[in-house]
Design an enzyme around this catalytic site. Structure first.
Site: not given
Ligand code: DQA
Length: 148
Positions: A111, A80, A74, A87, A77, A22, A9-10, A98, A100-102, A17, A107
Protein backbone atom coordinates in the site's frame (compact mmCIF):
# COMPACT_ATOMS: atom_id res chain seq x y z
CA UNK A 1 -17.76 24.42 -9.70
CA UNK A 2 -18.41 21.04 -11.31
CA UNK A 3 -16.79 18.39 -9.15
CA UNK A 4 -16.65 14.66 -9.70
CA UNK A 5 -15.88 12.21 -6.89
CA UNK A 6 -14.87 8.68 -7.88
CA UNK A 7 -14.60 5.86 -5.37
CA UNK A 8 -13.10 2.53 -6.35
CA UNK A 9 -13.59 -1.05 -5.23
CA UNK A 10 -14.98 -1.92 -1.80
CA UNK A 11 -15.60 1.69 -0.81
CA UNK A 12 -19.33 0.93 -1.05
CA UNK A 13 -18.60 -1.38 1.90
CA UNK A 14 -17.68 1.44 4.27
CA UNK A 15 -19.15 0.75 7.70
CA UNK A 16 -19.05 -2.98 6.95
CA UNK A 17 -15.42 -3.67 6.03
CA UNK A 18 -12.50 -3.42 8.51
CA UNK A 19 -14.15 -0.85 10.78
CA UNK A 20 -10.96 -0.37 12.81
CA UNK A 21 -9.27 0.86 9.62
CA UNK A 22 -12.05 2.66 7.73
CA UNK A 23 -14.43 3.69 10.54
CA UNK A 24 -18.06 2.90 11.25
CA UNK A 25 -19.79 5.42 8.99
CA UNK A 26 -21.27 3.85 5.86
CA UNK A 27 -21.01 4.87 2.20
CA UNK A 28 -24.39 6.61 2.30
CA UNK A 29 -23.02 8.83 5.08
CA UNK A 30 -20.06 9.84 2.92
CA UNK A 31 -22.37 10.64 -0.01
CA UNK A 32 -24.60 12.76 2.27
CA UNK A 33 -21.63 14.55 3.80
CA UNK A 34 -20.30 15.63 0.40
CA UNK A 35 -23.70 16.31 -1.16
CA UNK A 36 -24.72 18.59 1.75
CA UNK A 37 -21.43 20.44 1.57
CA UNK A 38 -21.71 20.94 -2.21
CA UNK A 39 -25.29 22.15 -1.86
CA UNK A 40 -24.37 24.62 0.87
CA UNK A 41 -21.46 25.98 -1.13
CA UNK A 42 -23.28 26.00 -4.47
CA UNK A 43 -21.21 23.42 -6.30
CA UNK A 44 -22.38 20.85 -8.80
CA UNK A 45 -21.29 17.47 -7.45
CA UNK A 46 -21.41 13.98 -8.88
CA UNK A 47 -20.39 10.96 -6.85
CA UNK A 48 -19.61 7.70 -8.59
CA UNK A 49 -18.54 4.34 -7.16
CA UNK A 50 -17.54 1.20 -8.98
CA UNK A 51 -15.82 -2.07 -8.21
CA UNK A 52 -14.68 -2.38 -11.85
CA UNK A 53 -11.53 -0.89 -13.34
CA UNK A 54 -13.09 -0.39 -16.78
CA UNK A 55 -16.08 1.49 -15.38
CA UNK A 56 -13.77 3.82 -13.47
CA UNK A 57 -11.78 4.51 -16.65
CA UNK A 58 -15.02 5.15 -18.58
CA UNK A 59 -16.14 7.62 -15.91
CA UNK A 60 -12.80 9.45 -15.99
CA UNK A 61 -13.05 9.75 -19.78
CA UNK A 62 -16.64 10.95 -19.48
CA UNK A 63 -15.41 13.70 -17.13
CA UNK A 64 -13.39 15.06 -20.06
CA UNK A 65 -16.51 15.30 -22.24
CA UNK A 66 -18.76 16.69 -19.50
CA UNK A 67 -16.07 19.25 -18.61
CA UNK A 68 -15.68 18.44 -14.93
CA UNK A 69 -13.58 21.15 -13.30
CA UNK A 70 -12.16 19.17 -10.40
CA UNK A 71 -11.78 15.50 -9.53
CA UNK A 72 -11.48 13.69 -6.21
CA UNK A 73 -10.56 10.03 -6.53
CA UNK A 74 -10.04 7.19 -4.11
CA UNK A 75 -9.07 4.35 -6.43
CA UNK A 76 -9.05 1.83 -3.54
CA UNK A 77 -6.70 -1.09 -4.19
CA UNK A 78 -6.35 -0.02 -7.86
CA UNK A 79 -4.16 2.79 -6.48
CA UNK A 80 -1.34 0.34 -6.05
CA UNK A 81 -1.26 -1.26 -9.50
CA UNK A 82 -3.65 0.14 -12.11
CA UNK A 83 -1.58 1.72 -14.87
CA UNK A 84 -4.79 1.90 -16.88
CA UNK A 85 -6.46 4.20 -14.32
CA UNK A 86 -3.24 6.19 -14.08
CA UNK A 87 -3.22 6.72 -17.87
CA UNK A 88 -6.88 7.76 -17.84
CA UNK A 89 -6.18 10.28 -15.07
CA UNK A 90 -3.18 11.65 -16.95
CA UNK A 91 -5.43 12.69 -19.83
CA UNK A 92 -7.48 15.04 -17.62
CA UNK A 93 -5.94 18.48 -17.28
CA UNK A 94 -7.94 19.56 -14.24
CA UNK A 95 -7.01 19.55 -10.54
CA UNK A 96 -7.17 15.95 -9.30
CA UNK A 97 -6.86 14.97 -5.65
CA UNK A 98 -6.21 11.40 -4.56
CA UNK A 99 -7.77 10.56 -1.20
CA UNK A 100 -7.18 7.59 1.07
CA UNK A 101 -9.23 7.16 4.23
CA UNK A 102 -6.55 5.15 5.99
CA UNK A 103 -2.90 6.03 6.37
CA UNK A 104 -1.60 3.69 3.69
CA UNK A 105 2.00 4.37 4.80
CA UNK A 106 1.35 2.74 8.18
CA UNK A 107 0.01 -0.40 6.55
CA UNK A 108 1.29 -3.29 4.39
CA UNK A 109 4.21 -2.56 2.04
CA UNK A 110 2.11 -2.98 -1.10
CA UNK A 111 0.00 0.00 0.00
CA UNK A 112 3.03 2.30 0.14
CA UNK A 113 3.11 2.60 -3.64
CA UNK A 114 0.60 4.66 -5.55
CA UNK A 115 0.86 4.47 -9.33
CA UNK A 116 -1.93 7.05 -9.61
CA UNK A 117 -0.62 9.79 -7.27
CA UNK A 118 2.12 10.98 -9.67
CA UNK A 119 -0.55 12.08 -12.18
CA UNK A 120 -2.66 13.81 -9.51
CA UNK A 121 -2.27 17.34 -8.18
CA UNK A 122 -1.92 16.06 -4.63
CA UNK A 123 -2.79 13.32 -2.20
CA UNK A 124 -4.53 13.24 1.20
CA UNK A 125 -4.07 10.12 3.31
CA UNK A 126 -5.04 8.92 6.76
CA UNK A 127 -7.53 11.64 7.71
CA UNK A 128 -10.62 9.46 7.47
CA UNK A 129 -13.66 10.75 5.58
CA UNK A 130 -12.50 14.28 6.34
CA UNK A 131 -9.94 13.79 3.57
CA UNK A 132 -12.73 14.12 0.99
CA UNK A 133 -13.99 17.31 2.65
CA UNK A 134 -10.49 18.81 2.63
CA UNK A 135 -10.04 17.82 -1.00
CA UNK A 136 -13.28 19.62 -1.87
CA UNK A 137 -12.08 22.69 0.01
CA UNK A 138 -8.86 22.66 -1.96
CA UNK A 139 -10.69 22.41 -5.28
CA UNK A 140 -13.19 25.12 -4.46
CA UNK A 141 -10.68 27.52 -2.89
CA UNK A 142 -9.23 27.93 -6.36
CA UNK A 143 -5.66 28.20 -5.14
CA UNK A 144 -3.81 25.94 -7.48
CA UNK A 145 -0.08 25.65 -7.15
CA UNK A 146 1.46 24.55 -10.43
CA UNK A 147 3.93 21.74 -10.02
CA UNK A 148 6.69 21.36 -12.61
C1 DQA B 1 -7.87 2.87 0.58
C2 DQA B 1 -6.51 2.20 0.83
C3 DQA B 1 -6.29 1.06 -0.14
O1 DQA B 1 -5.05 0.44 0.12
C4 DQA B 1 -7.37 0.02 0.01
O2 DQA B 1 -7.20 -1.01 -0.94
C5 DQA B 1 -8.75 0.59 -0.06
C6 DQA B 1 -9.01 1.86 0.62
C7 DQA B 1 -8.19 3.95 1.64
O3 DQA B 1 -9.09 4.75 1.38
O4 DQA B 1 -7.56 4.00 2.70
O5 DQA B 1 -9.67 -0.01 -0.59
O6 DQA B 1 -7.85 3.49 -0.68
Amino acid sequence: MRILVINGPNLNFLGIREKAVYGTEDYAYLVRLLTDKAEKEGHELEIFQSNSEGEIIDRIQEAYHTKAEGLIINPGAFTHYSYAIRDALASLEIPKIEVHISNVHKREDFRHTSVTAPVCTGQIVGLGLQGYVLAMDYLTDNIFIKNG
